[in-house]
Scaffold this motif. Structure first.
Motif, PDB file in Angstrom:
ATOM      1  N   GLY A  11      42.995 -22.195 -10.761  1.00  0.00           N
ATOM      2  CA  GLY A  11      42.167 -21.397  -9.868  1.00  0.00           C
ATOM      3  C   GLY A  11      42.415 -19.916 -10.068  1.00  0.00           C
ATOM      4  N   VAL A  12      41.671 -19.101  -9.312  1.00  0.00           N
ATOM      5  CA  VAL A  12      41.770 -17.653  -9.426  1.00  0.00           C
ATOM      6  C   VAL A  12      41.554 -17.038  -8.049  1.00  0.00           C
ATOM      7  CG1 VAL A  12      39.335 -17.287  -9.968  1.00  0.00           C
ATOM      8  CG2 VAL A  12      41.022 -15.655 -10.795  1.00  0.00           C
ATOM      9  N   THR A  13      42.213 -15.897  -7.810  1.00  0.00           N
ATOM     10  CA  THR A  13      41.971 -15.156  -6.572  1.00  0.00           C
ATOM     11  C   THR A  13      41.341 -13.818  -6.924  1.00  0.00           C
ATOM     12  OG1 THR A  13      44.168 -14.171  -6.596  1.00  0.00           O
ATOM     13  CG2 THR A  13      43.918 -16.237  -5.385  1.00  0.00           C
ATOM     14  N   GLY A  14      40.717 -13.223  -5.972  1.00  0.00           N
ATOM     15  CA  GLY A  14      40.049 -11.953  -6.206  1.00  0.00           C
ATOM     16  C   GLY A  14      38.574 -12.171  -6.478  1.00  0.00           C
ATOM     17  N   TRP A  16      36.482 -12.672  -8.778  1.00  0.00           N
ATOM     18  CA  TRP A  16      36.289 -13.102 -10.165  1.00  0.00           C
ATOM     19  C   TRP A  16      35.700 -14.497 -10.225  1.00  0.00           C
ATOM     20  CZ3 TRP A  16      37.169  -9.912 -14.239  1.00  0.00           C
ATOM     21  CH2 TRP A  16      37.883  -8.742 -13.970  1.00  0.00           C
ATOM     22  N   SER A  17      34.993 -14.764 -11.287  1.00  0.00           N
ATOM     23  CA  SER A  17      34.469 -16.102 -11.574  1.00  0.00           C
ATOM     24  C   SER A  17      35.039 -16.512 -12.926  1.00  0.00           C
ATOM     25  CB  SER A  17      32.942 -16.051 -11.629  1.00  0.00           C
ATOM     26  OG  SER A  17      32.432 -17.297 -12.038  1.00  0.00           O
ATOM     27  N   CYS A  32      36.784 -15.199 -17.792  1.00  0.00           N
ATOM     28  CA  CYS A  32      36.574 -14.697 -16.433  1.00  0.00           C
ATOM     29  C   CYS A  32      35.697 -13.447 -16.459  1.00  0.00           C
ATOM     30  CB  CYS A  32      37.910 -14.345 -15.791  1.00  0.00           C
ATOM     31  SG  CYS A  32      39.046 -15.738 -15.641  1.00  0.00           S
ATOM     32  N   THR A  50      44.327 -12.679 -10.335  1.00  0.00           N
ATOM     33  CA  THR A  50      45.532 -13.499 -10.314  1.00  0.00           C
ATOM     34  C   THR A  50      45.118 -14.935 -10.564  1.00  0.00           C
ATOM     35  OG1 THR A  50      46.591 -12.005  -8.738  1.00  0.00           O
ATOM     36  CG2 THR A  50      47.529 -14.226  -8.962  1.00  0.00           C
ATOM     37  N   THR A  52      45.994 -18.913 -11.140  1.00  0.00           N
ATOM     38  CA  THR A  52      46.965 -19.962 -10.855  1.00  0.00           C
ATOM     39  C   THR A  52      46.827 -21.039 -11.927  1.00  0.00           C
ATOM     40  OG1 THR A  52      46.713 -19.550  -8.492  1.00  0.00           O
ATOM     41  CG2 THR A  52      47.741 -21.631  -9.122  1.00  0.00           C
TER      42      THR A  52
END
Length: 85
Positions: A11-14, A16-17, A32, A50, A52
Motif C-alpha cells: 500500500g501507499v500513503t499520501g 499518490w496512486s 506511482c 510512503t 508499505t
C-alpha cells in the motif's frame, strides 16, 4: 520503483496512486503517480510518498535495500536528487 526480491507492495500513503506489477525473479515494479488533487505546483517538491511492503517469511538475515527513481516530463535543474535509497 523496483522492489527487491523478498518485498511485495502492500500500500501507499499520501496523495499518490500506485500500480504494482507482477512479482517475478527480478522483484516487483511499482509505478506511482500523484493523485490529480495532489496540488503539486511548479518549482515545488512533490508530496511525500510512503510505501508499505510485505517482507517474505523466508527472507532472513539479509539486508534489503530499495532505491526509487523519480522521472518527469519537466526538466529538473537538480537531477542528482532523482534517485534516493
Amino acid at each position: 520503483d523496483t522492489l527487491p526480491v523478498g518485498l511485495t507492495y502492500a500500500g501507499v500513503t499520501g496523495p499518490w496512486s500506485c500500480i504494482p506489477g507482477p512479482v517475478d525473479t527480478a522483484g516487483q515494479v511499482v509505478s506511482c503517480t500523484p493523485a490529480e488533487d495532489a496540488g503539486i505546483i511548479a518549482d515545488a517538491s512533490a508530496p511525500t510518498l510512503t510505501m508499505t511492503v510485505d517482507v517474505a517469511a523466508d527472507t532472513t538475515g539479509e539486508a534489503l535495500v530499495n532505491t526509487a527513481t523519480a522521472v518527469s516530463g519537466t526538466p529538473d535543474p537538480d537531477g542528482a536528487s532523482d534517485t534516493e535509497p
